[in-house]
Design an enzyme around this catalytic site. Structure first.
Site, short mmCIF file in Angstrom:
data_model
loop_
_atom_site.label_atom_id
_atom_site.label_comp_id
_atom_site.label_asym_id
_atom_site.label_seq_id
_atom_site.Cartn_x
_atom_site.Cartn_y
_atom_site.Cartn_z
N ARG A 133 6.21 5.79 -10.76
CA ARG A 133 5.65 6.41 -9.55
C ARG A 133 6.26 7.79 -9.31
O ARG A 133 5.56 8.78 -9.05
CB ARG A 133 5.92 5.50 -8.35
N TYR A 196 0.51 -8.16 -3.98
CA TYR A 196 0.91 -6.75 -3.97
C TYR A 196 -0.30 -5.90 -4.33
O TYR A 196 -0.94 -6.14 -5.36
CB TYR A 196 2.00 -6.49 -5.02
#
Length: 278
Positions: A133, A196
């Protein structure tokens, strides 16, 4: 510490088959593996795209090559196939019994066992995803995860609706490119699962991208609540989700919390500004 730790993976035709598979695993009680995660097709393919030499995803290559023929025979399609990654912990006899149950349930739901390397690589991706990320941000991509708990009876509808809502919010803002919208089931309970979600958007030439991202996530959380999911599973409420507390708790309950806080900490020494008190 467990005396033995082993990994396994199960390839299934689609997310619905995968959900039914993990629901049966949840019913195993004491024979349930230490951990099992169901990756949707996007997340599974993302893992395949990120393989490199004997590293996190490089280890997946040999096992996937061995299962290729089986995938063809079983009519697994590239844009539907999902993967469950599994960790076994305990004594060797315990793990052998658990592995037998997993193989039986995999066959029941049309799945095939793809081996320990694929399973372990799936967990490696979990550990690496935060670094991925941060790396992606240097190339103009903003991504984050958010989680919820949802009952078994509402898993499918909640996931589909939330993914659609994320894509719609992205489209309505005419943001560049196409978003990455993916999810995985991470924890199993008798009553339901923890899910998630991952959302990734290109922020090139986007004004106030963090604010835009937060608006989209807030819309997705509203969708989750409307489809029977919880405001959070274990991340908590904090400040980011405090605006949705009124959707969860009544004004009377909020008043009770406030009065208790005033009685125990009238001078606000704790400086509480999260959740109900944000």
């Amino acid at each position: 510490l467990p005396t033995v730790k082993e990994y396994q993976s199960v390839i299934l035709h689609n997310f619905d088959d995968g959900t039914r598979f993990v629901k049966d695993v949840a019913k195993l009680g004491s024979m349930k593996p230490a951990s099992i995660r169901l990756l949707d097709n996007t997340q599974f393919r993302l893992g395949q795209a990120m393989k490199w030499d004997r590293s996190f995803f490089g280890a997946m290559k040999s096992s996937l090559m061995k299962t290729y023929a089986n995938l063809k025979v079983g009519e697994f399609t590239p844009h539907d196939t999902v993967c469950a990654t599994i960790t076994f912990e305990g004594s060797l006899p315990e793990i052998e019994i658990q592995q037998k149950y997993i193989k039986t349930l995999a066959l029941k739901h049309g799945g095939i066992c793809a081996g320990s390397e694929v399973g372990r690589a799936g967990y490696d991706m979990t550990y690496a995803i935060a670094y991925i990320r941060d790396f992606a941000m240097t190339y103009g991509f903003l991504a984050e995860s958010f989680e919820t708990f949802v009952p078994w009876s509402k898993v499918a509808t909640m996931i589909v609706a939330t993914k659609n809502r994320l894509r719609k919010e992205h489209s309505d803002r005419a943001l560049p490119g196409r978003p990455i919208v993916t999810c995985r089931i991470t924890q199993l309970y008798d009553e339901g699962v923890c899910v998630y979600f991952y959302f990734c958007m290109n922020f090139k030439n986007v004004l106030n991208p963090s604010e835009v991202f937060s608006e989209i996530e807030l819309a997705a959380r509203r969708e989750i609540l409307s489809k029977g999911g919880s405001l959070s599973h274990h991340h908590g409420i904090g400040k980011a989700r405090a605006a949705l507390m009124d959707h969860v708790n009544s004004s009377d309950l909020k008043n009770v919390f406030t009065k208790i806080k005033e009685a125990l900490d009238p001078e606000n020494i704790f400086g509480v500004k999260n959740g109900t008190f944000a």
